[in-house]
Design an enzyme around this catalytic site. Sequence first.
Site, mmCIF file in Angstrom:
data_model
loop_
_atom_site.group_PDB
_atom_site.id
_atom_site.type_symbol
_atom_site.label_atom_id
_atom_site.label_comp_id
_atom_site.label_asym_id
_atom_site.label_seq_id
_atom_site.Cartn_x
_atom_site.Cartn_y
_atom_site.Cartn_z
ATOM 1 N N CYS A 237 -41.016 24.394 10.231
ATOM 2 C CA CYS A 237 -41.107 25.802 9.842
ATOM 3 C C CYS A 237 -41.370 25.769 8.348
ATOM 4 O O CYS A 237 -40.667 25.056 7.607
ATOM 5 C CB CYS A 237 -39.791 26.522 10.138
ATOM 6 S SG CYS A 237 -39.721 28.183 9.379
ATOM 7 N N CYS B 66 -47.744 28.863 8.877
ATOM 8 C CA CYS B 66 -46.608 29.244 9.710
ATOM 9 C C CYS B 66 -46.696 28.448 11.008
ATOM 10 O O CYS B 66 -47.693 28.548 11.730
ATOM 11 C CB CYS B 66 -46.680 30.744 10.008
ATOM 12 S SG CYS B 66 -45.468 31.304 11.216
HETATM 13 N N1 DGL Z 1 -42.484 30.274 8.338
HETATM 14 C C1 DGL Z 1 -42.644 30.430 9.721
HETATM 15 C C2 DGL Z 1 -42.830 29.154 10.478
HETATM 16 O O1 DGL Z 1 -43.316 28.212 9.921
HETATM 17 C C3 DGL Z 1 -41.997 31.556 10.465
HETATM 18 C C4 DGL Z 1 -40.556 31.866 10.286
HETATM 19 C C5 DGL Z 1 -40.186 33.100 11.091
HETATM 20 O O2 DGL Z 1 -40.688 34.169 10.777
HETATM 21 O O3 DGL Z 1 -39.419 32.954 12.060
HETATM 22 O O4 DGL Z 1 -42.538 29.066 11.621
#
Ligand code: DGL
Length: 268
Positions: free
Chosen positions: A190, A76
């Site tokens: 993301c 993440c």
């Molecule tokens: N998948 C996540 C990232 O890479 C988070 C997305 C979220 O919960 O806003 O930032």
Amino acid sequence: MSLSGHHILVFDSGVGGLSVVSEIRARQPNAFLSYVADDIFRPYGNKTEAQLQSRLPGLLATCVKMLDPAAVVIACNTASTTALPPIRAQLNIPVIGVVPAIKPAAEKSLTNAIGVLGTPGTVRRAYVDSLIADFASECHVLLQGSTRLVAEAEKKLAGEGVDMRVIREEIAPLFAGRIGADVDAVVLACTHFPLLRDELQASVTQTVKWIDSGAAIARRLDDVLSDIPKRILPTHEQTAFLIGPETDAIRAKAFSNYGFMRTVGLQP
Ligand code: DGL
């Protein structure tokens, strides 16, 4: 018969970490993975730094205590760019975070105009500013934050259709104006967004390289694991633990497509 190997915990706010799981499985087809999705607190992208820094170290410590992995992958960008040092301080095993792929995007761009598509939190972080200063100082960099795209990726893996109008609206600022017209590389900062690669590609008319960090994390994980002795692996099926109520059959099927044959809901 018990097998030995490395048990790795992959963590994200939702299904985004599955884009990283694909890369890990491509390099290590026999890896034993556990997955934790912090569904109840998603999206991370609209939370403050203080909120994430206070929640994540304790949550990860609890997960590690429960699962006893050899290493943790914070799949993440929002969590990695916000809370990696306090998470590492809580854990006594290796923690691998995601670095937004700004360096490779700057290297691959022929026009020196790149986009960074992340969550609103990630594109505001000082860590991203310093990556741009260090690796893309010759480039025009357009930053775009979106939580609606996170929701579209979740919908896609929950078996609902993706709203292409939302995709077009959310990425339009990256391709607007004189600089936008030149953008030929976009960082998917993301982990949810590689899950929408086809939809993103279908929403632009210019030629764009969409660059994520999944393969780089999988390579880094290989390096880290090469220094860790193998242990006897759990005998249960590889499991996705979903914090909150979203454990319906279609979502469970999405996780099983990535090798998590069991889905367990955890109450927060
Ligand atoms: N998948 C996540 C990232 O890479 C988070 C997305 C979220 O919960 O806003 O930032």
